[in-house]
Write an enzyme that holds these catalytic residues in place. Structure first.
Site, PDB file in Angstrom:
ATOM      1  N   CYS A 254       0.429  -0.145   1.882  1.00  0.00           N
ATOM      2  CA  CYS A 254       1.414   0.383   0.958  1.00  0.00           C
ATOM      3  C   CYS A 254       2.718   0.561   1.739  1.00  0.00           C
ATOM      4  CB  CYS A 254       0.961   1.679   0.292  1.00  0.00           C
ATOM      5  SG  CYS A 254       0.753   3.076   1.401  1.00  0.00           S
ATOM      6  N   CYS A 328       3.252  -0.992  -4.374  1.00  0.00           N
ATOM      7  CA  CYS A 328       4.558  -0.903  -3.708  1.00  0.00           C
ATOM      8  C   CYS A 328       5.462  -2.054  -4.082  1.00  0.00           C
ATOM      9  CB  CYS A 328       4.396  -0.828  -2.199  1.00  0.00           C
ATOM     10  SG  CYS A 328       3.274  -2.015  -1.489  1.00  0.00           S
ATOM     11  N   CYS A 332       5.708  -4.738  -0.625  1.00  0.00           N
ATOM     12  CA  CYS A 332       4.451  -5.145  -0.030  1.00  0.00           C
ATOM     13  C   CYS A 332       4.474  -6.638   0.280  1.00  0.00           C
ATOM     14  CB  CYS A 332       3.286  -4.855  -0.981  1.00  0.00           C
ATOM     15  SG  CYS A 332       2.719  -3.149  -0.929  1.00  0.00           S
TER      16      CYS A 332
END
Length: 380
Positions: A254, A328, A332
């Site tokens: 994350c 995210c 990410c």
């Protein structure tokens, strides 16, 4: 990496933009002095000096502020990172823009003074025309696409050379000679020399640059909807596991590695025991784990207090069979060649333990399904 004080970042943007405009205006003055009767040679001299200076300035100020030196670059950084909290904040954006414009004006004044001209002489060079505005749209969109494509594909290290080369080339292939920068456009109004632009022409250029910003970001999101981390080893090296082990490995990612990914790693260690290698990391790791996540996990008998947020590294991804990103968005990364899943989960950051409990329980359900897939019934 320690957090850089805001005033240092603003100073870097101010100085970097000032020196960029000094290079643009100063090389233009020098070009007209050395080649007074050859406009083509003047443009060549101006473009080469600007390209090299831009690359050097990005190398100099990049580690401090990112070396945006350009309000449209800063605006794109804010827009692309606003949901994940990885780009500039709105306050940062405002500060960067002010520093960049102020630096551009000072850079133009400095160039004038270095060549024994009046500190300020407003340009009389009219650049108000539709074909010039089109050139600015193309130049700005291409610049933004280049910068953020490099960032999203793990090639940011080549940005100084690539951006310098692009701007040097765009001097020649765009009708506007590629200002592509509202701050630089404003700064160049303060010199009545080769690189100048009349104040009355500024609004048209800035509007065109704003349109280029929208188009450039749109193209980026179409071509690079997620961050893709490229590394030769990911494509060429065989999967590496611990010696004498054929256990599957799972990496949870994350942004801050402080909440969701830590809870998921805790659940997987608890439910799988030593049958799975468990890792977690963050693209921008926090300093500590979210206390609400720690408390929520402790309620179900899982202690994650010994874990610390870690930076996502190439080797960690290379050694993992499964990479799971967690809510995210664009922050990410995607590592080609790996099994990849994206778990969309609420962010526990700033939440109470009561709000974190449902997130914890949903993660448990997903971990149980993952384990059923990784370790089918009957497999030790």
């Amino acid at each position: 990496m320690p957090k850089i004080a805001p005033w240092r970042r603003l100073l870097a943007e101010f100085l970097g933009t000032a020196l960029l405009v000094t290079a643009v205006v100063g090389s233009g003055i020098m070009a007209t002095t050395l080649s007074p009767n050859d406009v083509g040679l003047q443009l060549l001299e101006n473009s080469v000096a600007t390209a090299f200076a831009l690359g050097a300035l990005i190398l100099t100020f990049g580690p401090v502020s990112g070396a945006h030196l350009n309000p449209v670059v800063s605006a794109a950084d804010w827009f692309l990172g606003r949901r994940a909290g990885t780009g500039l904040t709105a306050t940062d954006l405002a500060g960067y823009a002010v520093a960049q414009v102020a630096g551009a004006i000072i850079g133009s004044v400095l160039a004038n003074l270095m060549f024994d001209l009046s500190a300020v002489t407003f340009s009389t060079k009219d650049r108000a025309a539709g074909h010039l505005w089109l050139g600015e749209i193309v130049a700005t969109a291409g610049l933004l696409l280049l910068i953020f494509a490099l960032a999203r594909s793990g090639r940011a290290a080549v940005a100084p050379a690539a951006v310098g080369a692009y701007i040097g080339a765009a001097y020649w292939f765009t009708s506007s000679t590629s200002f592509a920068n509202p701050a630089v456009t404003i700064g160049r109004a303060f010199t009545d020399t080769f690189a100048g632009i009349a104040p009355a022409s500024i609004p048209g250029f800035v509007i065109a640059q704003a349109m280029g910003l929208i188009i450039g970001v749109g193209l980026l999101l179409a071509l690079y909807p997620r961050v893709v981390i490229e590394h030769p080893a990911i494509h060429t090296a065989p999967l590496r596991r611990h010696p004498m082990s054929d256990k599957p490995s799972v990496l949870f990612v994350c942004v801050h590695n402080a909440g969701r990914s830590q809870m998921a790693a805790g659940w997987l260690r608890h439910l799988a025991g030593d049958r799975v290698e468990v890792r977690s990391a963050g693209s921008v790791p926090a300093e500590t784990i979210n206390p609400a996540a720690v408390e929520a996990m402790a309620e179900v008998g899982i202690d994650i207090t010994g874990q610390t947020p870690k930076l996502l590294e190439y080797e960690t991804a290379q050694d993992s069979d499964v990479i799971i990103t967690m809510g995210c968005g664009d922050a990410c990364p995607i590592f080609p060649g790996k099994r990849y899943e994206d778990w969309k989960l609420d962010d526990p950051a700033g939440q109470t333990v009561e709000a974190v409990r449902p997130i914890r329980d949903e993660i448990k359900t997903r971990i149980e399904a993952l384990l059923a897939d990784l370790l089918p019934a009957g497999k030790p």
